[in-house]
Write an enzyme that holds these catalytic residues in place. Structure first.
Site, PDB file in Angstrom:
ATOM      1  N   GLU A 140      -7.770 -22.709  18.400  1.00 46.46           N
ATOM      2  CA  GLU A 140      -7.168 -21.721  19.316  1.00 46.46           C
ATOM      3  C   GLU A 140      -8.177 -20.605  19.554  1.00 46.46           C
ATOM      4  O   GLU A 140      -8.638 -19.976  18.602  1.00 46.46           O
ATOM      5  CB  GLU A 140      -5.884 -21.153  18.720  1.00 46.46           C
ATOM      6  CG  GLU A 140      -5.314 -19.931  19.432  1.00 46.46           C
ATOM      7  CD  GLU A 140      -5.052 -20.166  20.923  1.00 46.46           C
ATOM      8  OE1 GLU A 140      -4.487 -21.208  21.267  1.00 46.46           O
ATOM      9  OE2 GLU A 140      -5.444 -19.290  21.744  1.00 46.46           O
ATOM     10  N   CYS A 188       6.451 -16.331  28.551  1.00 51.03           N
ATOM     11  CA  CYS A 188       7.494 -15.930  29.520  1.00 51.03           C
ATOM     12  C   CYS A 188       8.128 -14.606  29.127  1.00 51.03           C
ATOM     13  O   CYS A 188       8.765 -13.943  29.947  1.00 51.03           O
ATOM     14  CB  CYS A 188       8.586 -16.976  29.597  1.00 51.03           C
ATOM     15  SG  CYS A 188       7.982 -18.659  29.612  1.00 51.03           S
TER      16      CYS A 188
END
Lengths: 457, 457
Positions: A36, A46
């Site tokens: 990552e 979101c």
């Protein structure tokens, strides 16, 4: 015999896949290495607008699972480490530690590509000015909040009027900013038909937001110390103490492209139903970096949405772990809100239907969320598209207040089941005065659509 | 050549039928005579608890269309006139003017029976005491409100804990009464499985309602002037200044039975798909007086619900007017609330599934109405039944707070489409943090049900 799974990207799709694979396979059977490049794992992108807007207090609330939690489940998670090369032939990835700059190759037996999407960032003069922010990642959100804390003025410009744009307009309004939304199109929410987008535009103006439509940003103006001071279009300048870019996202597939993996017309990876990259039995891909099959049009689309990413991850993890699952596709459902306005769509817009070669009729009705006489009954507009002749439901769009958005789920299920609008009219939906008029708004739209289909012949 | 349509009963089903027939046929083509024994037409019986409770200010708000409005559309509406005999052979009805007592025969070419349901009213000592009320009709509601206005005490007993019982418990609480609910069963809401009904019972107690379960009312106690003073069971007496009977309803089909028309095992009229009474091409029936096909169990049921009555009326009116429509059946969806508790069900309960010869698994999950981190995220419990082996969805029950009830519509559509729980897990439902967790609660229940189906083998 132990295998190694490598996961590129440790957000929703990647870590759902890793977690599900781990559930099915012990560390002795399957080693899992995840790369990552950012600082966070498994977070709700979101939710960023609601964190920025103050509905959500802390960043940590958006994080479903931390790196430590993943590691506790025997996932070898390498944070701040970016995969810079993918060697599909050699079954290995080259990763760079972003802190030290060191690079090394890691071999894999199975690979999951979950590199997500990246925001569209136009090549404009001043785009890199201090005070200009995207809101794609938690890092982006943190940077924006830092700017808001140190900005004295109260003028914000949001570039773009799609989901991210309207949600950020709400967030900045909640933070006390006077917000101008600069929008390339003639009205906000191009994911809706123009008539429904116009309702959103009217409502936004009614909320005190300044909507500037048909406006192409030409440059970002800065002051002497490199801070943004205004957003310029061909026609005007809009003062800005902070600028948020909400123009949309594209699949982040440079790595896949360089490796020769198959990409679709929207730039996303193409997979089979089990989410394996086409032609590659040991490579899976999911989340915002893939294209998905639209079950209504039969065409591939790119939709960046956490709910799909989580489903993909679940299916990929099952496949990696030797179990079975498929992702049949989407119908294009999306819900959003701007202040108390709820916005929903599923299926095809008029232009999508035309592009798919479908002839259609439309029906638009006004109704309310509850029985008209019940306190809190809120207005909503429902637009429905049905195929000519067959009457098959093609799409639904809803703009309204409380209780409007999630009604789109009725249509989402009906689209999946390929129901006709005539079949819709007979649906046994929940009715009681606090919850619905005696004819649910979606049924009312279906009744009008039935008439339209008959008239069209 | 003009025909005459006679309609018995001028509420939802009857007057929807009359209105739709009138849309299709002019007064020259079709004379329409409608008989109504009550004082009102086309009203929302489902709204009565909210009028009694004060959410709805006036009776008129519940009336969708008045007698005058119907007459303005050339419907010969005879109010306070009860049809007392039906002569199917002779194609005529005998009606009595309830004001004058006069009776006369009216011939028909086509007949619509929409006589509704009547509340179960147990034969108990004291049942006719002043202060004991049903809430089936607007007249009933008005009588109850008159009592409430003239009653000094603040003790109310509701007999029955189904939809009407719990809604009336809320209404009387809102009016300031201390409410005791006396319930024959072990928990409220026998339309839910016991485990889900228990959640409702706990919540009701938490709201300050007194719930008395496993209690059979044996008599109504009155004071010297015939006013109710208490409700007695075998075990105890519950002081009552007002008593509301919410025990349920039965099809009001004495007239039809006497005329030899076919009735089902629940006492409702049996119709074909076009809502014609079986074996009678010129007689239609709809609304609370008919039985409907349950699409999940394949058996007939009796469900008194305005939304079905309106659909029936629409289809009957189309048929009478020479157009075409059918009512395919129901899946048994019902939503209700008691204060801020939302209750929903669709499809089969465990006992329904057993009675239908279905083997099934269950899955129950806890989730929230919005993303867990979003303000206002409210808990909900979702229980799902799926057929063993096939995994076909059989039923869903939901108990929760705001945003819980209407989620049952997802399952209602899926039941109609005969989807499996596996198919449900892939549904593209609306997701955004203010509206849903990333896995909608219904999807989460489906995921757990999939596992249960696999385990059951």
């Amino acid at each position: 015999m132990s295998e190694r799974l490598v996961v590129i990207g440790a957000d929703a799709a990647g870590m759902s896949a890793a977690s599900q694979a781990r559930r099915l396979r012990s560390p002795e059977e399957l080693e899992i290495v995840a790369f990552e490049r950012g600082h966070f794992t498994s977070y709700s992108a979101c939710g960023i607008p609601y964190w920025v807007g103050g509905d959500v207090d802390t960043r940590d609330e958006l994080i479903a699972r931390t790196p430590q939690e993943h590691r506790a489940r025997s996932i070898d998670l390498r944070m701040r480490t970016e995969v810079v090369q993918l060697d599909v032939e050699g079954r290995r990835v080259r990763a760079r530690d972003l802190e030290t700059g060191e690079e090394s190759w890691t071999a894999y037996d199975k690979l999951v590509i979950a590199t997500g999407a990246r925001p569209v960032r136009p090549e404009l003069p001043g785009i890199d000015a201090v005070g200009v922010h995207g809101v794609q990642t938690l890092d982006d959100g943190q940077a924006l909040l830092d700017t808001l804390r140190h900005t004295r003025g109260d003028r914000a410009v949001v570039v773009g009027a799609g989901y991210i744009g309207v949600e950020m307009a709400e967030a900045l309004t909640n933070r006390g900013y006077r917000v101008t939304v600069v929008n390339r199109g003639p009205r906000p929410m191009s994911t809706l038909d123009p008539d429904m987008g116009a309702l959103v535009g009217d409502a936004m103006v009614g909320m005190g937001l300044e909507m500037v439509n048909d406006a192409e940003v030409t440059k970002i103006l800065t002051d002497d110390d490199g801070r943004v001071r205004a957003v310029a279009t061909d026609a005007a300048e809009y003062p800005a103490d902070v600028v948020v870019l909400g123009i949309g996202v594209r699949p982040n597939t440079d790595l896949a492209r360089a490796a020769g993996l198959p990409l679709g017309e929207h730039g996303g990876l193409l997979t089979d139903l089990a989410m394996r990259v086409r032609g590659h039995d040991n490579v899976w891909a999911g989340g915002d970096c893939v294209e998905v099959l639209d079950l209504v049009s039969g065409r591939e689309r790119h939709i960046a949405l956490g709910t799909h990413a989580n489903k993909h991850g679940q299916i990929i993890g099952s496949g990696v772990g030797g179990d079975y699952g498929t992702f049949p596709g989407v119908v294009g459902t999306a819900v959003s809100k701007v202040c108390d306005l709820e916005i929903a769509r599923t299926g095809l817009r008029e232009k999508d239907a035309r592009a798919a070669g479908l002839q259609y009729v439309t029906a638009t009705i006004e109704s309310t969320s509850r029985a008209g006489y019940f306190p809190g009954a809120a207005p909503m507009t429902v637009k429905m598209l049905a195929e000519r002749r067959t009457g098959r439901l093609l799409g639904v769009q809803i703009v309204g207040r409380e209780g409007a958005a999630k009604r789109v789920d009725i249509a989402a299920v009906a689209l999946t089941a390929r129901m006709t609008v005539d079949q819709l009219t007979a649906l046994d939906l929940g009715y009681a005065p606090p919850f619905s008029p005696v004819w649910d708004p979606v049924l009312n739209a279906a009744r009008k659509a039935v008439t339209a289909v008959r008239k069209a012949g």
